[in-house]
Design an enzyme around this catalytic site. Sequence first.
Site, PDB file in Angstrom:
ATOM      1  N   ASP A  13      80.240  -4.386  54.711  1.00  0.00           N
ATOM      2  CA  ASP A  13      81.547  -4.750  54.144  1.00  0.00           C
ATOM      3  C   ASP A  13      82.137  -3.681  53.230  1.00  0.00           C
ATOM      4  O   ASP A  13      82.869  -3.987  52.287  1.00  0.00           O
ATOM      5  CB  ASP A  13      81.459  -6.087  53.376  1.00  0.00           C
ATOM      6  CG  ASP A  13      80.942  -7.208  54.258  1.00  0.00           C
ATOM      7  OD1 ASP A  13      81.211  -7.162  55.465  1.00  0.00           O
ATOM      8  OD2 ASP A  13      80.256  -8.100  53.736  1.00  0.00           O
ATOM      9  N   LYS A  16      84.702  -0.425  56.445  1.00  0.00           N
ATOM     10  CA  LYS A  16      84.609   0.441  57.640  1.00  0.00           C
ATOM     11  C   LYS A  16      85.790   0.226  58.582  1.00  0.00           C
ATOM     12  O   LYS A  16      86.365   1.172  59.116  1.00  0.00           O
ATOM     13  CB  LYS A  16      83.300   0.147  58.398  1.00  0.00           C
ATOM     14  CG  LYS A  16      82.042   0.402  57.587  1.00  0.00           C
ATOM     15  CD  LYS A  16      80.801  -0.030  58.330  1.00  0.00           C
ATOM     16  CE  LYS A  16      80.629  -1.521  58.492  1.00  0.00           C
ATOM     17  NZ  LYS A  16      80.457  -2.277  57.258  1.00  0.00           N
ATOM     18  N   GLY A  40      82.187  -8.264  60.535  1.00  0.00           N
ATOM     19  CA  GLY A  40      83.571  -8.721  60.328  1.00  0.00           C
ATOM     20  C   GLY A  40      84.329  -7.543  59.751  1.00  0.00           C
ATOM     21  O   GLY A  40      84.119  -7.184  58.592  1.00  0.00           O
ATOM     22  N   HIS A  41      85.138  -6.884  60.560  1.00  0.00           N
ATOM     23  CA  HIS A  41      85.856  -5.685  60.129  1.00  0.00           C
ATOM     24  C   HIS A  41      87.331  -6.025  59.954  1.00  0.00           C
ATOM     25  O   HIS A  41      88.019  -6.350  60.922  1.00  0.00           O
ATOM     26  CB  HIS A  41      85.656  -4.552  61.142  1.00  0.00           C
ATOM     27  CG  HIS A  41      84.226  -4.101  61.230  1.00  0.00           C
ATOM     28  ND1 HIS A  41      83.783  -3.136  62.095  1.00  0.00           N
ATOM     29  CD2 HIS A  41      83.128  -4.491  60.526  1.00  0.00           C
ATOM     30  CE1 HIS A  41      82.481  -2.958  61.910  1.00  0.00           C
ATOM     31  NE2 HIS A  41      82.058  -3.774  60.978  1.00  0.00           N
ATOM     32  N   GLN A 223      77.569  -3.386  59.883  1.00  0.00           N
ATOM     33  CA  GLN A 223      76.648  -3.633  58.766  1.00  0.00           C
ATOM     34  C   GLN A 223      76.585  -2.382  57.881  1.00  0.00           C
ATOM     35  O   GLN A 223      77.518  -1.595  57.881  1.00  0.00           O
ATOM     36  CB  GLN A 223      75.235  -4.026  59.265  1.00  0.00           C
ATOM     37  CG  GLN A 223      75.169  -5.396  59.911  1.00  0.00           C
ATOM     38  CD  GLN A 223      75.668  -5.441  61.346  1.00  0.00           C
ATOM     39  OE1 GLN A 223      75.190  -4.711  62.178  1.00  0.00           O
ATOM     40  NE2 GLN A 223      76.606  -6.320  61.630  1.00  0.00           N
TER      41      GLN A 223
END
Length: 422
Positions: A13, A16, A40-41, A223
């Site tokens: 988080d 990225k 989750g991007h 990650q």
Amino acid sequence: MSVDVILGLQWGDEGKGKIVDYLADQYDLVCRFQGGPNAGHTIKIGGDKYVLHTIPSGIFRENIINLIGNGVVLDPITFIKEMNVLDKSGIEFRSRLLISRKAHIIIPTHRYLDKASEAAKGAAKIGSTLKGIGPSYMDKTGRNGLRIGDIDLPDFKSRYNTLKEKHLGLIKMYPEVDFDLEDQETAFFECIDIIRGLRLVNGEYFVNNALQEGKKVLAEGAQGSMLDIDFGTYPFVTSSNTISAGVCSGLGIAPNKIREVIGIAKAYCTRVGSGPFPTELEDETGEKLRRIGMEFGATTGRPRRCGWIDIPQLKYTIMLNGVTQVIITKLDVLDSFEEIKVCTNYAYDNKITEELPFDLVGVPIDPQYKTYNGWNTTVDMVSTYDNLPQLTKDYISILEQHLQTKISMVSTGPERHKLFSL
Ligand code: GDP
Ligand code: IMO
Ligand code: MG
């Protein structure tokens, strides 16, 4: 041509997705090399916000090809949901989205197993996102997995059933958990049908041919390096190699093709899920970081644990990844802090050191801090390095000196344009 890599240097988080989206227009291909829908991007463009889990973050840039690499584990159900969101937003992407035939498939019972296995662990749980990541990578290394290319085989359904039966046997060892398998199975096969109509490729040939033709490739990590299966805070990690080594096995490219390794780090530090976090702040300051940084999981909505930036931790992951440049995100979150702390050393086993112990889980760390004055003004509207407050510039150069690595850019807000070079 060569491959550049963007990956997280902390516990995930780091921002990225935003950085990949911003830099993607300098490349021809953006390729995810590991992880799955545990990621989750978040990307903010104009007033719109998107959260990508499996689809690479270059998808919003016209003309750029996005490849889901063989190192990824793909859940057909969450993947099709993501595609539907893009469809609804009117984004044309189907001709630009490719899936490696060697990517492994998450089947519904992988998620079922994840849930049951976490329930069995009780207080010792990993804090998994429950997306079936651990069980699907276990089947991959255990040589039982199903791959995207298998969906075209005449006996795909029977292979699926064999794997499902194996999982149902294992699930009997665990406490009972709620799971509507029938419902999930119907959705799964509907999504598999849709995937049959997408562009499935032999990813390793696709990427290497592109490189041979002089194309530029950006590899997108998921990650963070502290969640790496080998070098993270084991067992509180994910099940893939999140470090730069994962680019080679996750896309099928040779190490000598990698040029820049761009490490992303927040101006502070967060972690979601269980496991050690030496600089964690379980007080009002941690609460303030969470509130201002809006630190809630993009995948699960869980509150993220917050703390100060950790130099020994970052030096460790810079070393593991061969980072050539660092991008610092969320600098704006520190705008209203009177004092900012930087952990420069760890004290444990009667020594003060920059080196992480064998097992962070078992060793109580006493982080050694240096305290700096905060800049106490907003950097929100600043768009050049020169216009940053002097104390902000000082903070960046302090980090650069400690990390002995070039900080190439800083991010001062979630929106695409709030990023600038140093
Ligand atoms: P990722 O998993 O590394 O892509 O990061 P996430 O999307 O899970 O979490 C990063 C969060 O911070 C998202 O909500 C982003 O919109 C947000 N974000 C990214 N960069 C910045 C920044 O510079 N400032 C602020 N305030 N938010 C940011
Ligand atoms: P992005 O790509 C933050 C964490 C989970 C849990 C551990 C194992 O958005 O940075 P898993 O579901 O893999 O079995 O969970 O890893 N985790 C993440 N934390 N960001 C992520 O991805 C994460 N993906 C997994 O919270 O502690
Ligand atoms: Mg995330």
